[in-house]
Design a protein around this motif. Structure first.
Motif, short mmCIF file in Angstrom:
data_model
loop_
_atom_site.label_atom_id
_atom_site.label_comp_id
_atom_site.label_asym_id
_atom_site.label_seq_id
_atom_site.Cartn_x
_atom_site.Cartn_y
_atom_site.Cartn_z
N ASN A 343 -11.54 6.71 -3.85
CA ASN A 343 -12.65 7.32 -3.09
C ASN A 343 -12.20 7.61 -1.67
O ASN A 343 -12.99 7.60 -0.73
N SER A 344 -10.93 7.83 -1.54
CA SER A 344 -10.34 8.02 -0.22
C SER A 344 -8.96 8.67 -0.37
O SER A 344 -8.32 8.50 -1.41
N PRO A 345 -8.52 9.40 0.65
CA PRO A 345 -7.19 10.04 0.54
C PRO A 345 -6.04 9.10 0.89
O PRO A 345 -4.89 9.55 0.91
N TYR A 346 -6.33 7.84 1.22
CA TYR A 346 -5.26 6.92 1.60
C TYR A 346 -5.05 5.86 0.53
O TYR A 346 -6.02 5.35 -0.05
N ILE A 347 -3.77 5.53 0.33
CA ILE A 347 -3.41 4.47 -0.61
C ILE A 347 -2.66 3.42 0.20
O ILE A 347 -1.72 3.74 0.94
N TRP A 348 -3.11 2.19 0.08
CA TRP A 348 -2.60 1.08 0.89
C TRP A 348 -1.83 0.19 -0.06
O TRP A 348 -2.40 -0.38 -1.00
N ILE A 349 -0.54 0.09 0.18
CA ILE A 349 0.35 -0.55 -0.81
C ILE A 349 0.95 -1.82 -0.24
O ILE A 349 1.50 -1.81 0.88
N ASP A 350 0.86 -2.88 -1.02
CA ASP A 350 1.50 -4.14 -0.63
C ASP A 350 2.99 -4.00 -0.94
O ASP A 350 3.39 -4.05 -2.11
N GLY A 351 3.78 -3.81 0.09
CA GLY A 351 5.21 -3.56 -0.09
C GLY A 351 6.00 -4.82 -0.39
O GLY A 351 7.20 -4.75 -0.66
N LYS A 352 5.34 -5.95 -0.32
CA LYS A 352 6.00 -7.26 -0.54
C LYS A 352 7.23 -7.37 0.35
O LYS A 352 8.25 -7.93 -0.06
N ALA A 353 7.14 -6.78 1.51
CA ALA A 353 8.27 -6.79 2.46
C ALA A 353 7.72 -6.44 3.82
O ALA A 353 6.58 -5.99 3.94
N ASN A 354 8.52 -6.64 4.85
CA ASN A 354 8.16 -6.18 6.18
C ASN A 354 7.85 -4.68 6.13
O ASN A 354 8.57 -3.91 5.50
N SER A 355 6.75 -4.28 6.78
CA SER A 355 6.31 -2.88 6.74
C SER A 355 7.40 -1.88 7.10
O SER A 355 7.58 -0.86 6.46
N TRP A 356 8.12 -2.20 8.20
CA TRP A 356 9.14 -1.24 8.68
C TRP A 356 10.35 -1.25 7.76
O TRP A 356 11.00 -0.21 7.58
N ASP A 357 10.68 -2.41 7.17
CA ASP A 357 11.79 -2.44 6.22
C ASP A 357 11.46 -1.58 5.01
O ASP A 357 12.30 -0.84 4.50
N PHE A 358 10.21 -1.69 4.58
CA PHE A 358 9.80 -0.90 3.41
C PHE A 358 9.81 0.59 3.76
O PHE A 358 10.26 1.43 2.98
N PHE A 359 9.35 0.91 4.96
CA PHE A 359 9.37 2.29 5.45
C PHE A 359 10.81 2.82 5.42
O PHE A 359 11.08 3.91 4.90
N ASP A 360 11.74 2.03 5.98
CA ASP A 360 13.15 2.46 6.04
C ASP A 360 13.74 2.63 4.64
O ASP A 360 14.50 3.57 4.39
N MET A 361 13.36 1.72 3.76
CA MET A 361 13.88 1.78 2.40
C MET A 361 13.41 3.07 1.70
O MET A 361 14.20 3.79 1.09
N LEU A 362 12.10 3.39 1.87
CA LEU A 362 11.59 4.62 1.23
C LEU A 362 12.25 5.86 1.83
O LEU A 362 12.57 6.81 1.12
N LEU A 363 12.46 5.82 3.14
CA LEU A 363 13.08 6.97 3.80
C LEU A 363 14.53 7.13 3.35
O LEU A 363 14.96 8.22 2.95
N ASN A 364 15.28 6.04 3.39
CA ASN A 364 16.71 6.13 3.10
C ASN A 364 17.01 6.35 1.63
O ASN A 364 17.91 7.10 1.28
N ARG A 365 16.24 5.68 0.79
CA ARG A 365 16.56 5.79 -0.65
C ARG A 365 15.84 6.94 -1.34
O ARG A 365 16.34 7.49 -2.30
N ALA A 366 14.64 7.29 -0.85
CA ALA A 366 13.88 8.33 -1.55
C ALA A 366 13.63 9.57 -0.67
O ALA A 366 13.18 10.60 -1.18
N GLY A 367 13.91 9.49 0.61
CA GLY A 367 13.63 10.63 1.50
C GLY A 367 12.13 10.88 1.64
O GLY A 367 11.68 12.01 1.78
N VAL A 368 11.34 9.80 1.57
CA VAL A 368 9.88 9.92 1.66
C VAL A 368 9.41 9.15 2.90
O VAL A 368 9.83 8.02 3.14
N VAL A 369 8.50 9.80 3.66
CA VAL A 369 7.97 9.17 4.86
C VAL A 369 6.56 8.64 4.57
O VAL A 369 5.70 9.37 4.09
N CYS A 370 6.36 7.35 4.87
CA CYS A 370 5.02 6.77 4.77
C CYS A 370 4.64 6.25 6.16
O CYS A 370 5.34 6.53 7.13
N THR A 371 3.56 5.51 6.28
CA THR A 371 3.22 4.89 7.56
C THR A 371 3.25 3.37 7.40
O THR A 371 2.58 2.84 6.51
N PRO A 372 4.03 2.68 8.23
CA PRO A 372 4.07 1.21 8.12
C PRO A 372 2.73 0.60 8.53
O PRO A 372 2.20 0.93 9.59
#
Ligand code: PLP
Length: 407
Positions: A343-372
């Motif tokens: 019911n919203s355009p945002y999806i909030w995901i438990d990365g089971k990791a530090n937010s910025w580490d997860f951000f970096d991982m998605l960027l480096n491994r998948a080339g996808v930008v999210c918001t920490p």
């Protein structure tokens, strides 16, 4: 010697989106052959509904002729728009809000910022965590928050939104005066039920508090049992101000139109304990500091309420909701806990990791930008926000890459 408002010095520099931009730029400099898919920011990506474009064109033509030209309009908005809002967004849903309780503005950002001017600086403010940062920062500027110690302002009552409470904060244990709520929520995408919202309204009545209800994402609600307006809740007109925007339903982020509802029954108290209606105060504030939204933009907003406009807005929001559904399905299948996106355009995901580490991982491994998530408050640590505002093709590509990178 001229002194500054030192409350500004208490503001925490928000490096969130600039840090994201820096990391993305560094990644692109190192990997010029890889394209990056941005699912980070909350800006819409699709063009305006055709009805709005036609209304804009027509209104611009009117502005070109002496006979139909309009100069300053009413600060509160033209009657044609205020009436369309009251009729369609409220009365059609059985909610008794009148056109003169609607104040048209150039954004919910400004309104949610400015509203706190109506209240004394020595009140207790309750603010969700994680949060759309505007609520917090404007109270810092006004001097209501105290200093920043160990990641939090000392005088703010934080309303923690966590997995434990399904991202709907519990009533505060201590008395508070001003309460910010946002549903569907940015950043978590969570929603509130009528029963849950009733608890807040009852609390506000009992404590002589006011709820500032930000419903900027109302158009994404698909579950008909959920409240679209706080005024669907018994007693809310006495204790709640609601904020709406055309930014996310009709793609007006760059066009600028929103509105705030201040019911005539809504009141707070003066130092002598007498009830003071907020409507005349907000009216005075609005007329003193704001000169109205441009006529063509108000005509474009009015077009949202035509039959064709309603269909086009639904098509637009459905498009983004299809993206959200895909993100939920794909990320859920990878074993991550998530909320939002229904019911919203945002999806909030438990990365089971530090937010910025997860951000970096998605960027480096998948080339996808999210918001920490940590950028939205202490309770956001460990989470990331993915936004559905992009093309379906890009979301599909992003999900494929994430699947390949993480599987
Ligand atoms: N409120 C919330 C919760 C938001 O997320 C946003 C924008 O992202 C706004 C208000 C601002 O809306 P507007 O574009 O009308 O200023």
């Amino acid at each position: 010697m001229l002194s500054i408002n030192e409350n500004f010095l208490k503001l925490q520099a928000s490096y969130l989106f600039s840090d994201i931009a820096k990391r993305v730029a560094a990644f692109q400099a190192k990997n010029p052959q890889r394209d990056v898919i941005k699912l980070g920011i909350g800006d819409v990506t699709r063009g305006l509904p055709q009805v709005c474009v036609s209304a804009l064109h027509k209104a611009v033509d009117e502005m070109a002729e002496d006979a139909t030209f309009r100069g300053y309009g009413p600060e509160q908005g033209y009657d044609f728009l205020r009436e369309a809002i009251a009729r369609n967004d409220f009365q059609a849903r059985g909610v008794d809000i009148c056109a003169d309780e609607v104040f048209v503005s150039d954004g919910a950002k400004c309104d949610t910022s400015n509203i706190q001017e109506l209240f004394s600086t020595d009140i207790k403010v309750a603010i969700p965590d994680p949060v759309y940062p505007v609520y917090l920062d404007t109270n810092v500027m006004a001097g209501r928050t105290g200093g920043f110690v160990d990641g939090r302002y000392q005088s703010v009552v934080y309303l923690d939104s966590t997995q434990k409470n399904n991202f709907v904060p519990a009533l505060p244990a201590e008395d508070v005066d001003l309460i910010y709520l946002c549903f569907p929520n940015n950043p978590t995408g969570s929603t509130i039920t009528k029963d849950e919202l009733q608890l807040w309204v009852d609390y506000a009545k009992q404590n002589k508090a006011i709820i500032l209800f930000d419903a900027a994402y109302e158009a994404f609600i698909r579950d008909d049992s959920l409240p679209r307006s706080i005024y669907e809740i018994d007693g809310a007109k006495d204790v709640a101000i609601e904020f709406r925007s055309f930014s996310k339903n009709a793609g007006f982020t760059g066009t600028r139109c929103a509105y705030t509802v201040v019911p005539k029954d809504c009141a707070a108290y003066d130092s002598g304990g007498a009830r003071q209606a907020l409507h005349p105060l907000w009216n005075r504030r609005h007329c003193t500091k704001f000169n109205g939204v441009s006529y063509p933009v108000q005509r474009a907003a009015e077009a949202v309420y035509s039959d064709a406009g309603k269909a086009q807005v639904r098509e637009l929001t459905d498009y983004y909701m299809r993206n959200a559904e895909l993100v939920r399905k794909e990320i859920g299948a990878l074993g991550y806990d998530l909320v939002g996106g229904e019911n919203s355009p945002y999806i909030w995901i438990d990365g089971k990791a530090n937010s910025w580490d997860f951000f970096d991982m998605l960027l480096n491994r998948a080339g996808v930008v999210c918001t920490p998530g940590a950028g939205f408050g202490k309770c956001g640590e460990g989470y990331i926000r993915i936004s559905a505002f992009n093309s379906y093709e890009n979301v599909e590509r992003a999900m494929r890459r994430i699947r390949e990178a993480l599987a």
